[in-house]
Scaffold this motif. Structure first.
Motif, short mmCIF file in Angstrom:
data_model
loop_
_atom_site.label_atom_id
_atom_site.label_comp_id
_atom_site.label_asym_id
_atom_site.label_seq_id
_atom_site.Cartn_x
_atom_site.Cartn_y
_atom_site.Cartn_z
N GLN A 106 0.82 -1.21 0.00
CA GLN A 106 0.00 0.00 0.00
C GLN A 106 0.85 1.26 0.00
OE1 GLN A 106 -2.74 0.09 3.25
NE2 GLN A 106 -3.91 1.83 2.49
N GLU A 108 3.54 1.65 -1.66
CA GLU A 108 4.31 1.67 -2.90
C GLU A 108 5.68 1.02 -2.75
OE1 GLU A 108 3.01 2.86 -5.74
OE2 GLU A 108 1.16 3.45 -4.77
N HIS A 166 -0.47 5.11 -13.61
CA HIS A 166 -0.46 4.34 -12.37
C HIS A 166 -1.60 4.75 -11.44
CE1 HIS A 166 0.97 2.12 -8.94
NE2 HIS A 166 1.18 3.22 -8.23
N ARG A 169 -7.16 2.58 -11.76
CA ARG A 169 -7.35 1.33 -11.01
C ARG A 169 -6.88 0.12 -11.82
NH1 ARG A 169 -9.65 0.02 -6.47
NH2 ARG A 169 -10.45 -2.08 -6.13
N GLU A 187 -1.60 -3.88 -14.96
CA GLU A 187 -1.45 -3.43 -13.58
C GLU A 187 -2.83 -3.26 -12.95
OE1 GLU A 187 0.05 0.67 -11.50
OE2 GLU A 187 1.45 -0.28 -12.92
N HIS A 188 -2.99 -3.81 -11.73
CA HIS A 188 -4.29 -3.78 -11.06
C HIS A 188 -4.10 -3.43 -9.59
CE1 HIS A 188 -6.02 -5.76 -14.59
NE2 HIS A 188 -4.96 -6.56 -14.56
N ARG A 189 -5.09 -2.76 -9.04
CA ARG A 189 -5.09 -2.41 -7.62
C ARG A 189 -5.62 -3.59 -6.80
NH1 ARG A 189 -2.06 1.97 -6.10
NH2 ARG A 189 -2.33 3.67 -7.61
N THR A 190 -4.98 -3.85 -5.64
CA THR A 190 -5.45 -4.87 -4.72
C THR A 190 -6.46 -4.25 -3.75
OG1 THR A 190 -3.64 -4.43 -3.18
CG2 THR A 190 -3.27 -6.11 -4.89
N GLY A 193 -5.19 -1.63 -1.35
CA GLY A 193 -4.54 -0.44 -1.88
C GLY A 193 -3.18 -0.68 -2.49
N SER A 195 -0.56 -2.85 -5.32
CA SER A 195 -0.59 -2.99 -6.78
C SER A 195 0.02 -4.32 -7.18
CB SER A 195 0.19 -1.85 -7.45
OG SER A 195 -0.35 -0.60 -7.09
#
Length: 596
Positions: A106, A108, A166, A169, A187-190, A193, A195
C-alpha cells in the motif's frame, strides 16, 4: 519463614523441586534422630507436614505449567511450519506464472516478485529487491537502454506518462523493447490499496498482428487502386513533401499528360507546370498561387478552380489536404455540364423574353377587361337609374287604377303592381352591385344607432313574417356603432329578408352580442340550413340554393351585396349553418358607446 524463603523462584522448576525434596529429607532425619514428645517437637513435625503438602501442590502446578508450555511450543512450531509451507507454495505459484509478477504494498514498496519479472531488461533485474519504491522502479525502467520509445517522446515524457497511468485502477499497455520485442503490462489495484503487475511477452502476437495489418494494407491498396481506376475523375495523390505517391490512368487522359512523365516521386509543381503550358486558368487563378499552395507547411485550405483548353474543353480541379499533411488533386470533365449551362442560359433568356411578351399581353387584356367592367358598371348604373323612373311612374298609375278598378280588374292590377315591385327590387340590387364593383363607391362612416335601425327593419319585415306564420323576434341593442348607415341598413335588411324568405316555419331572430369594444349583430333562423360545400356559392351573383324558387323571391343578389358591402366597410362577416336546423349570419361592428 514462608515457602518463598526456602526456594528461589527464579530457578527452573526442576531445581526448585529438588531443593524442596532435600529440605524435606533433612527435616525427616532430624525428627527421627530427636524424638521429643514435647509440644515443640510436635509443632515442628506438623510444620514439616504442611511444608511437604505445599511442596507437592507447587510441584503439580509446575508440572501443569510445563505441560501447557510444551503444548504452546508445539502449536507455535506447527504454525511456523504451515507459514513456511504457505510461503513456499506462494513463491512456487508466483514462479509458475508464465509472465513476470510483482506485488507492491500500500505504501508503494515492492514486497516480492518472481524470476521472470523484468527478464526483458537484464540491467533492471539487480534493482528489483524487496522494499524498492514504485516511482524508483519506473525511473529505472525509463532509463533502460532496452526500452524503445515512440517517435518524438523523451524518456522523461515516458516516465511522466507511465506514472500518470499508475493512478488508474486498472492499466493495460504495450511496451516496445529493442530488437522489435513487445511486453504487455497489466497493472491492477489490490483490495488493500497495493498494486499487482503482470508482464507478458506478446512479441509473437504483435508480429502476427503486424503481418496481418500489412496484408490488409496490401489488400486495401489493391482495392483502392482498382477503385481509382474505375473513377471517371482523374486523381493524383501526393505525400506531405508534395511528391506523387498514387494516380489513375484517367488523369493522363484528361490532362493529355504523357504517361512517361508520371512516375512515383515527381513533385506536384511539375503537374502545375504542365497545366500552365496546356490550359488557361479561369476566374483569374494564377499558376503561382497553386505552386505556393503545394509548398505550404502550415495547413492547406481546400482549393477549387477551373482550367480550359482550346475547343471549350473544361476541367474542374479540386485540391484538398489529407490528415497526414499530404493532399489529393482531382480533375473532373465539366465540358458537357458547361455546354448544358450555356444551353439552359439561352433557353432561360428565350423563356424570359416569351414571359415578358405574354405578361405585356396579359396586362393589356386586364386593362381591357377592367375598362369593360367599368363601362358595364356605369352602363348598368345609368340604365338602372333611367329604368327606375318609369317603373315608379307605372307603380303610381297602377295604384291609382286599383283604387278605381272593378272587382274583376283589381286582382290583375295587383299582380302587375307586384311584378313591377320585383323589377324595382332587382334594379336596386343591380345598382348596388354595380356601385360596389366599380371601386368608386363613396363611404360615409358615421354614428349609427343599432336600436333604431333594428326596430325599423323588424317593423318592415313583420307583415311578411306573419303572412308565412313565422315568429319574428328583434332584440335591439343600445350600441352606437361606427359605420355607413346606408350600406349597414342594406346589409342587415338583406340578411333579415333572406331569413324570412327561406324559412318555412319556426322563428327568425335578430339580436346583438357584446364582444369587448365590438358588437356582433346576428340574424338566426330555423330554415333549411346551408351545406358546407355550398357556403361560398351563396355569396356569388345569381346563386340560390333553392333553384325552383320564383323570381319574385329574389334573383340571388342579396348575399353578394352583403359580402361586398362588409368588405368595403371592413366589417367582419361570419356564417354558421347546419342542414335541417338553421343558419346564423353575424356582422361585427366597432362600438363607439352605449346609450343609457
Amino acid at each position: 519463614m514462608s515457602i518463598e524463603d526456602l526456594v528461589d523462584t527464579s530457578e527452573p522448576a526442576d531445581a526448585q523441586i529438588a531443593r524442596l525434596l532435600r529440605i524435606a529429607e533433612a527435616l525427616m532425619r532430624r525428627v527421627e534422630q530427636k524424638v521429643d514428645t514435647s509440644d515443640v517437637a510436635y509443632a515442628q513435625f506438623q510444620r514439616a507436614s504442611l511444608l511437604e503438602q505445599e511442596v507437592q501442590k507447587r510441584t503439580r502446578e509446575l508440572e501443569d505449567t510445563l505441560d501447557l508450555l510444551n503444548t504452546s511450543n508445539e502449536r507455535l512450531a506447527a504454525a511456523y511450519r504451515e507459514k513456511e509451507a504457505a510461503r513456499a507454495n506462494l513463491i512456487n505459484a508466483i514462479e509458475a506464472v508464465q509472465g513476470g509478477f510483482a506485488l507492491f504494498s500500500q505504501d508503494e514498496r515492492l514486497i516480492l516478485s518472481n524470476s521472470r519479472f523484468g527478464m526483458h531488461m537484464p540491467d533492471v533485474r539487480a534493482a528489483l529487491t524487496p522494499g524498492l519504491n514504485y516511482a524508483d522502479y519506473i525511473e529505472i525502467v525509463s532509463r533502460s537502454p532496452h526500452l524503445t520509445l515512440p517517435p518524438g517522446e523523451t524518456r522523461e515524457d515516458w516516465q511522466r506518462r507511465r506514472m500518470a497511468r499508475h493512478k488508474d485502477r486498472n492499466v493495460l499497455l504495450n511496451v516496445r523493447l529493442n530488437w522489435n520485442r513487445w511486453v504487455q503490462v497489466s497493472e491492477h489495484r489490490t483490495p488493500d490499496g497495493g498494486s499487482v503487475i503482470l508482464q507478458t511477452d506478446v512479441t509473437d502476437i504483435m508480429r502476427i498482428e503486424r503481418q496481418e495489418r500489412e496484408r490488409m494494407l496490401d489488400d486495401q491498396a489493391r482495392l483502392i487502386r482498382a477503385t481509382l481506376e474505375h473513377l471517371d475523375q482523374g486523381i493524383c495523390i501526393f505525400d506531405r513533401q508534395s511528391r506523387l505517391v498514387g494516380w489513375n490512368r484517367r488523369v493522363g487522359e484528361l490532362l493529355a499528360f504523357p504517361l512517361r512523365m508520371f512516375y512515383m516521386g515527381i513533385h506536384a509543381e511539375k503537374l502545375v507546370d504542365w497545366m500552365e503550358g496546356s490550359f488557361t486558368f479561369a476566374d483569374g487563378i494564377k499558376a503561382e498561387l497553386i505552386r505556393n499552395w503545394t509548398r505550404r507547411q502550415d495547413g492547406r485550405p481546400p482549393l477549387s478552380f477551373e482550367i480550359i483548353r482550346e475547343g471549350d474543353f473544361t476541367l474542374g480541379v479540386f485540391a484538398q489536404e489529407m490528415p497526414d499533411r499530404g493532399f489529393v488533386i482531382s480533375f473532373t470533365d465539366l465540358t458537357n455540364e458547361r455546354e448544358a449551362v450555356r444551353a439552359l442560359s439561352f433557353l432561360n433568356e428565350a423563356l424570359e423574353a416569351r414571359v415578358s411578351e405574354r405578361t405585356e399581353e396579359l396586362e393589356a387584356a386586364l386593362e381591357e377587361a377592367a375598362l369593360a367592367n367599368e363601362t358595364k358598371s356605369r352602363f348598368v348604373a345609368a340604365a338602372s337609374h333611367d329604368l327606375l323612373q318609369p317603373l315608379s311612374a307605372a307603380k303610381l298609375f297602377l295604384a291609382s287604377a286599383e283604387d278605381e278598378a272593378s272587382a274583376e280588374a283589381a286582382p290583375i292590377l295587383g299582380k302587375a303592381r307586384r311584378a313591377l315591385e320585383s323589377v324595382e327590387h332587382l334594379m336596386d340590387a343591380l345598382v348596388d352591385i354595380s356601385r360596389l364593383d366599380s371601386g368608386r363607391t363613396e363611404v360615409h362612416v358615421g354614428n349609427v344607432s343599432l336600436s333604431r335601425l333594428m326596430r325599423q327593419l323588424g317593423d318592415e319585415l313583420a307583415p311578411e313574417a306573419r303572412a308565412k306564420g313565422l315568429r319574428l323576434r328583434v332584440v335591439p341593442s343600445s350600441a352606437i356603432v361606427a359605420s355607413d348607415p346606408t350600406y349597414l341598413r342594406r346589409v342587415l335588411q338583406n340578411l333579415l329578408t333572406n331569413a324570412v324568405r327561406y324559412t318555412r316555419e319556426g322563428t327568425v331572430l335578430m339580436g346583438a352580442r357584446r364582444r369587448g369594444d365590438e358588437v356582433s349583430v346576428e340574424v338566426i333562423d330555423t330554415g333549411p340550413g346551408i351545406p358546407a360545400d355550398r357556403t361560398r356559392d351563396i355569396f356569388r351573383e345569381f346563386q340560390r340554393l333553392d333553384s325552383a324558387a320564383s323570381a319574385s323571391e329574389g334573383m340571388g343578389l342579396g348575399l353578394a351585396i352583403v359580402e361586398r358591402a362588409c368588405a368595403l366597410l371592413d366589417h367582419e362577416l361570419s356564417l354558421d349553418s347546419e342542414v335541417g336546423r338553421g343558419t346564423r349570419f353575424a356582422v361585427t361592428l366597432p362600438v363607439l358607446r352605449y346609450d343609457t
